[in-house]
Design a protein around this motif. Sequence first.
Motif, mmCIF file in Angstrom:
data_model
loop_
_atom_site.group_PDB
_atom_site.id
_atom_site.type_symbol
_atom_site.label_atom_id
_atom_site.label_comp_id
_atom_site.label_asym_id
_atom_site.label_seq_id
_atom_site.Cartn_x
_atom_site.Cartn_y
_atom_site.Cartn_z
ATOM 1 N N GLN A 34 0.046 6.641 -11.446
ATOM 2 C CA GLN A 34 0.788 5.902 -10.438
ATOM 3 C C GLN A 34 -0.095 5.676 -9.211
ATOM 4 N N ASP A 35 -0.761 6.749 -8.746
ATOM 5 C CA ASP A 35 -1.666 6.621 -7.603
ATOM 6 C C ASP A 35 -2.839 5.709 -7.940
ATOM 7 N N THR A 36 -3.333 5.832 -9.169
ATOM 8 C CA THR A 36 -4.445 4.990 -9.600
ATOM 9 C C THR A 36 -4.072 3.518 -9.518
ATOM 10 N N TYR A 37 -2.861 3.197 -9.979
ATOM 11 C CA TYR A 37 -2.418 1.806 -9.952
ATOM 12 C C TYR A 37 -2.345 1.269 -8.529
ATOM 13 N N TYR A 38 -1.686 2.015 -7.631
ATOM 14 C CA TYR A 38 -1.529 1.528 -6.263
ATOM 15 C C TYR A 38 -2.874 1.453 -5.537
ATOM 16 N N LEU A 39 -3.761 2.380 -5.842
ATOM 17 C CA LEU A 39 -5.101 2.318 -5.260
ATOM 18 C C LEU A 39 -5.833 1.068 -5.730
ATOM 19 N N LEU A 40 -5.776 0.814 -7.026
ATOM 20 C CA LEU A 40 -6.439 -0.376 -7.573
ATOM 21 C C LEU A 40 -5.846 -1.642 -6.966
ATOM 22 N N GLU A 41 -4.527 -1.682 -6.858
ATOM 23 C CA GLU A 41 -3.862 -2.844 -6.272
ATOM 24 C C GLU A 41 -4.357 -3.088 -4.848
ATOM 25 N N GLU A 42 -4.517 -2.003 -4.097
ATOM 26 C CA GLU A 42 -4.980 -2.127 -2.707
ATOM 27 C C GLU A 42 -6.423 -2.609 -2.645
#
Length: 324
Positions: free
Chosen positions: A92-100
Amino acid sequence: MMTHFKNIIRPIAFLIGLFILINGVAYLLTPKDNINEGVYGQAEGILSEPDNTIDYLLIGDSECYTSISPMEIWHKYGYVGYNCGVTLQKLQDTYYLLEEILKNQSPKVVLLETNAIYQTSDFYNEFQKALDGVLAKKLAIFKYHNNWKSITFDRHKGFKLDPKRISSDPYKGFHYKPKAAAYTKGYYVKETQETKEIEEIPLFYLNKIANLCKERDIQLVLYCAPSPICWSYAKHNGVAAYAEENELPFIDFNLHTDELGIDWTKDTCDNGDHMNYAGAKKVTKYIGEYLYAHCDLPNHSEDSKYAAWNESLNEYLKLTSQTK
């Protein structure tokens, strides 16, 4: 009628003005550097990189940031990459980090280290983190409110964050661990038909990562760093099945330790959990060759726009006791 109209307009106008003010202050306070704040603080070094200069990204947990050194790849191929691994990071954190990150970068390749897929999750914690992530993005003024201390005024450029706080990491997110602590328990990858299923929440975010990369025309590559402590053949089977179903490359280095030349008495820093620098150089060499063979990335080593990378390389070589 006019008085009634004014009574309606005034609070609306006030709220609009307040919204503009809050967002303006939030924009001013939001760091464009590698300040270690928030959930993603360990990976914020990439914010110091100029927009749209990164060719590839590495994402995942600590198995990611100890296994591949972008500077080694720059040294040989001139490819610009950044390791955005974060300790114990869940997907979940990986996804939001990548999105950012993708708001400011347009990499051609994203390499996801797969140990993060099997980081344990529970619904309440994931919901709380998702909520924190949304609030951090939508209400940045609360996340970065302390940054007012670092604002300076330039009569030519206006208000800005103090440039002294902006710095570029010569390791480019890689964690340099030169010491060795041997793994001595023998062969650990024992072939089996057993499959460790990917849990519902990680699978949901793995699909989101895959879809985000597809939407942005980014090649997603799954890879697993050598790790007797963290990995198993059942996990390999679970990720391999997902990769096959979604037509994604999957490189499991645990099946190729002999090919890599991994020496478990010298190439791990903590008895088989993570690679040390010697082990990371071997994994990095393979990844560099893979990018060269399959990903058609540009060589920037002679490009004056990337001169800072050669300066960082000189610092990196000193820090890792190497010479050109």
